[in-house]
Design an enzyme around this catalytic site. Structure first.
Site, PDB file in Angstrom:
ATOM      1  CB  THR A   1      -1.133   0.508   1.392  1.00  0.00           C
ATOM      2  OG1 THR A   1       0.100  -0.002   2.519  1.00  0.00           O
ATOM      3  CG2 THR A   1      -2.083  -1.166   1.391  1.00  0.00           C
TER       4      THR A   1
ATOM      5  N   GLY B   1       1.168  -6.534   6.103  1.00  0.00           N
ATOM      6  CA  GLY B   1       0.335  -8.239   6.212  1.00  0.00           C
ATOM      7  C   GLY B   1       0.921  -8.967   7.638  1.00  0.00           C
TER       8      GLY B   1
ATOM      9  CD  GLU C   1      -1.697  -6.382  11.332  1.00  0.00           C
ATOM     10  OE1 GLU C   1      -2.164  -6.242  10.124  1.00  0.00           O
ATOM     11  OE2 GLU C   1      -1.551  -5.710  12.454  1.00  0.00           O
TER      12      GLU C   1
ATOM     13  CG  ASP D   1      -1.462  -3.427  15.556  1.00  0.00           C
ATOM     14  OD1 ASP D   1      -0.863  -3.673  14.805  1.00  0.00           O
ATOM     15  OD2 ASP D   1      -3.079  -3.821  15.110  1.00  0.00           O
TER      16      ASP D   1
ATOM     17  CG  ASP E   1       1.608  -1.196  13.198  1.00  0.00           C
ATOM     18  OD1 ASP E   1       2.206  -1.634  11.999  1.00  0.00           O
ATOM     19  OD2 ASP E   1       0.757  -1.536  13.916  1.00  0.00           O
TER      20      ASP E   1
ATOM     21  NE  ARG F   1      -1.427   1.405  15.798  1.00  0.00           N
ATOM     22  CZ  ARG F   1      -1.407   1.026  14.232  1.00  0.00           C
ATOM     23  NH1 ARG F   1      -1.292   0.980  13.374  1.00  0.00           N
ATOM     24  NH2 ARG F   1      -2.523   0.162  15.250  1.00  0.00           N
TER      25      ARG F   1
END
Lengths: 515, 250
Positions: free
Chosen positions: A158, A174, A176, A285, A287, A312
């Site tokens: 992306t 990817g 996940e 999560d 990142d 994050r």
């Protein structure tokens, strides 16, 4: 201070790539500033800003793209492998190409794309099924297409590629799906791989000891936002995403390098120079993919070659970009998982913040603090501008077996009744980490930020407003209801002596200029 | 063809659940990852997703209906299609899990439905703000399908403590105009620069932030909080029996 005298203060390497009239790379320059030298639209004139043209793509939305502008054209890498070249004066399409994505794609977050890179007469973009494509700038025809990784295993792509010297550098998504992330460099002529940096070290490699058993094989570590480059040090900086599975850390004991890290990679060899892991053994999560921005600062009277990132995990970091040493680490949002960052650069953890069967309520929430949306650094104000989500979540984990190509998050989050997340645009001094101003929003937004030499900061909101702020004070000076939620950053360019602001709103591209 | 295959599979769901003794537990794990974010960790209803423990569902009660809803989503709601994201076998396991819940947690309805209906439209004046089918006023949430969408416990809480878990989109907007007038109503829209609301008389307002002294969104309901005192315990049971019976019939 005049524009010219300011420009004289900037290092030559910084100016070399900041052609004021054009916008030729994801972050405007390879340092990721997202700053335009143009100042026709300024704090006084911005109130007269008005739409010039609107390009209706016919798609429902989901445009996360940064348009590129040069040679009197605008190049749009859109969702679902759509690409357009538009005439810059009228917004009329010159060409449109589309490659239909495979029917069954395993994606975390839609068939989105964040933009082109350009080198010579070639455009480069990734397609959602994990390929890197070179397009003929005149027609949009595919010159070559290289598979980065197998989409059937859960890989997707992306991010806008980054041109570094004669290389096309790109990342992958990817994490996940139990994939293993990397940063790749390709030959722009042939599409052949020049080097690969694996974000999860293989067996026996340095860092592999931070993964229990064979957990590294499903270790995640996506690289789904464009990195930056410092020509002086010849280093590429790239943010690395979460380890896999996201919320069940029991199956991957250890720090899980280089997940949730910023890595500095030698541009010629792809070898790791240094890393800084913001969140060792992440289970939320968080990142570390947010823009790693190359800036030169003065800190306590000393010139510092810095790399800044609004992570994050809720902390803003200023690192020494030659070594990765932490110089500043300060929260910019509510943080309940760590008391601070120790002298060794590691977070000082607060107990019982990990996901459990019944869940633990932790701030920031799943999306962070600041997530992926594009940020801006203004050398005029010395401030760094980025969005933050003010939210918390109940994080819970679930034992999950791994099936290749299937969702492997090992659980999820939920909000708490009575909690209402909001958003903020923040202006942070990177030398101290202090927030200089903030604009509170009714909800968080994925629209990015643009800073300009006109003393302005532009951004959008989820309800359709494109907004111009005074870069020094945060005062709203202009706004326009576009009718489409914005999940893309604004850009600025000049055509025939006139400065423009452009942004993707809903399924459209909109441009604005003074009368 | 794809739909037909799904339909055939759906018909075989009960067989599948019986054949696979681990289907319920496997379905629970899938539920936690794919469904709990909206329906709550224990499927009792979350912020947006209805309670799934009542054994009755807004889009049909048969196993094939559940399979179809998970597979295709529900147009016009937040329920997405999981076809492709979840294998058919996992959707079948989800059906088995959701089915297993309906036997465990269902709370019997005690009150008298007919008496509750009378209270709703009479003493309670609930229809001044709520709609049921074509009757009433659409200022507050539409209750036409409330019984299928929400648990009895949730409905009880909504009556006696309307601020406890506000239905998204139904906050209170308070605008103070430049001449000092204060206008309060139910949110119809609120963003960084404007507000739209309906006051309790049903009058619609729209304001730009630049044109008023202040505009705030308060996360409380405009619904009176005294229904717990206005109604006796028996009245309340009757009212809840009526609300729980609302399944979308017009």
């Amino acid at each position: 201070m005049t524009r010219l005298s300011l420009a004289l203060l900037l290092p030559a390497a910084m100016l070399a790539q900041s052609g004021a009239a054009d916008w030729k790379t994801y972050g405007q320059n390879s340092q990721g500033w997202r700053y335009s030298d143009l100042n026709q639209i300024d704090t006084k004139s911005v109130s007269k800003l008005a739409p010039r043209w609107i390009f209706q793509s016919g798609m429902a939305g989901g445009f996360e793209t940064t348009p590129l502008v040069f040679n009197g054209q605008m190049f749009i890498a859109g969702p679902s492998n759509n690409s357009w070249a538009l005439d810059l004066l009228t917004g009329k399409p010159l060409w449109h190409v589309k490659k239909t994505p495979p029917a069954r794609l395993n994606l975390c977050c839609g068939e989105v794309n964040r933009g082109f890179a350009v080198l010579g007469d070639r455009l480069f973009r990734v397609n959602i099924e994990g390929t890197l494509v070179a397009l003929d700038i005149r027609t949009g025809a595919t010159l070559w297409e290289t598979q980065l990784a197998d989409y059937k295993k859960g890989y997707s792509a992306t991010a806008a590629p980054l041109i570094v010297k004669n290389l096309v550098v790109t990342g992958i998504a990817g994490a996940e799906f139990g994939t293993r992330g990397f940063v790749d460099a390709y030959n722009p002529e042939t599409g052949k791989l020049v080097w690969r940096f694996n974000t999860v070290p293989g067996e026996g490699e340095p860092g592999s000891e931070t993964w229990s058993g064979e957990s590294w094989k499903l270790g995640g570590g996506s690289t789904w936002i464009t990195g930056t480059y410092d020509p002086g040090l010849n280093l590429i900086y790239w943010g690395v995403g979460n380890p896999g599975p996201d919320m069940d850390g029991d199956v991957r004991r250890g720090d899980n390098l280089y997940s949730c890290s910023v890595v500095a990679i030698d541009a010629d060899t792809g070898k790791l120079k240094w890393y800084y892991q913001a969140t060792p053994h992440d289970v939320h999560d968080w990142d570390a993919i947010s823009d790693p921005v190359v800036v030169d600062l003065t800190m306590q009277g000393r010139a510092v070659k810095a790399l800044i990132q609004a992570n994050r995990n809720g902390f803003f970091y200023t690192l020494d970009r030659a070594t990765g040493k932490v110089l500043v680490a300060k929260t910019y949002t509510k943080v309940t998982w760590a008391k601070g960052i120790g002298a060794d650069g590691r977070p000082i953890l607060i107990p019982n913040q990990e996901p459990t069967e019944e869940g633990n309520f932790v701030c920031p929430g799943l999306g962070g603090g600041h997530n992926w949306s594009a940020t801006a650094y203004s050398p005029q104000t010395g401030l760094y501008y980025f969005h933050s989500s003010e939210d918390c979540h109940l994080f819970y984990k679930t034992k999950q077996g791994f099936t290749e190509g299937q969702w492997y998050q090992a659980s999820n989050v939920e909000g708490r009744a009575g909690d209402h997340g909001t958003g903020r645009l923040l202006a942070v001094d990177p030398a101290t980490g202090e927030t200089k101003w903030r604009f509170d929003m009714v909800s968080s937004t994925s629209a990015g930020v643009l800073a300009t030499a006109g003393g302005l900061v532009f951004s959008g909101d989820g309800q359709g407003y494109l907004i111009a702020f005074d870069a020094r004070t945060g005062k709203v000076l202009w706004k326009f209801q576009t009718g489409g939620g914005m999940v893309a950053p604004p850009i600025s360019y000049a055509l025939e002596g006139k400065q423009y602001i452009a942004i993707a709103a809903g399924g459209s591209i909109m441009t604005f200029a003074l009368p | 063809m794809k739909l037909n295959v799904a339909a055939l599979l759906a018909l075989s769901v009960p067989c599948f659940a019986q054949q696979d003794p681990n289907a319920v537990e496997a379905g629970r794990l899938v539920f936690r990852m794919s469904c709990a974010g909206c329906h709550g960790l224990h499927a009792t209803g979350g912020r947006g997703g209805p309670d799934l423990t009542r054994g009755t569902y807004s889009t049909g009660d048969a196993d094939k209906d559940l399979f179809s809803v998970i597979s295709n989503g529900v147009p016009g709601t937040e329920m997405p299609s999981f076809r492709g994201a979840l294998e058919d076998a996992n959707i079948s396991r989800l059906v088995a899990y959701v089915r297993s819940l309906s036997h465990a947690g269902a709370v019997p309805v005690k009150g008298d439905r007919t008496a509750g209906e009378k209270l709703f439209w009479g003493k309670g004046s609930c229809g001044q703000c709520h709609r049921v089918g074509m009757r009433g006023t659409a200022i507050g949430p539409d209750l036409t399908r409330a019984g299928k969408q929400r648990s009895l416990a949730y409905l009880r809480e909504s009556v006696v403590a309307p601020d406890a878990d506000l239905t998204p989109g139904y906050a209170t907007i308070v605008v103070v105009t430049r001449d000092g007038a204060k206008i309060t109503g139910v949110e119809k829209g609120f963003d960084n620069f404007s507000a739209r609301l309906i006051d309790l008389s049903g009058r619609y307002y729209s304001f730009l932030k630049d044109d008023v002294k202040s505009m705030e969104r308060e996360y409380r309901s405009v619904m009176p909080s005294n229904y717990g005192r206005m109604f006796s315990a028996n009245d309340l049971d009757d009212l809840l029996a009526y609300l729980a019976s609302l399944g979308g019939e017009r």
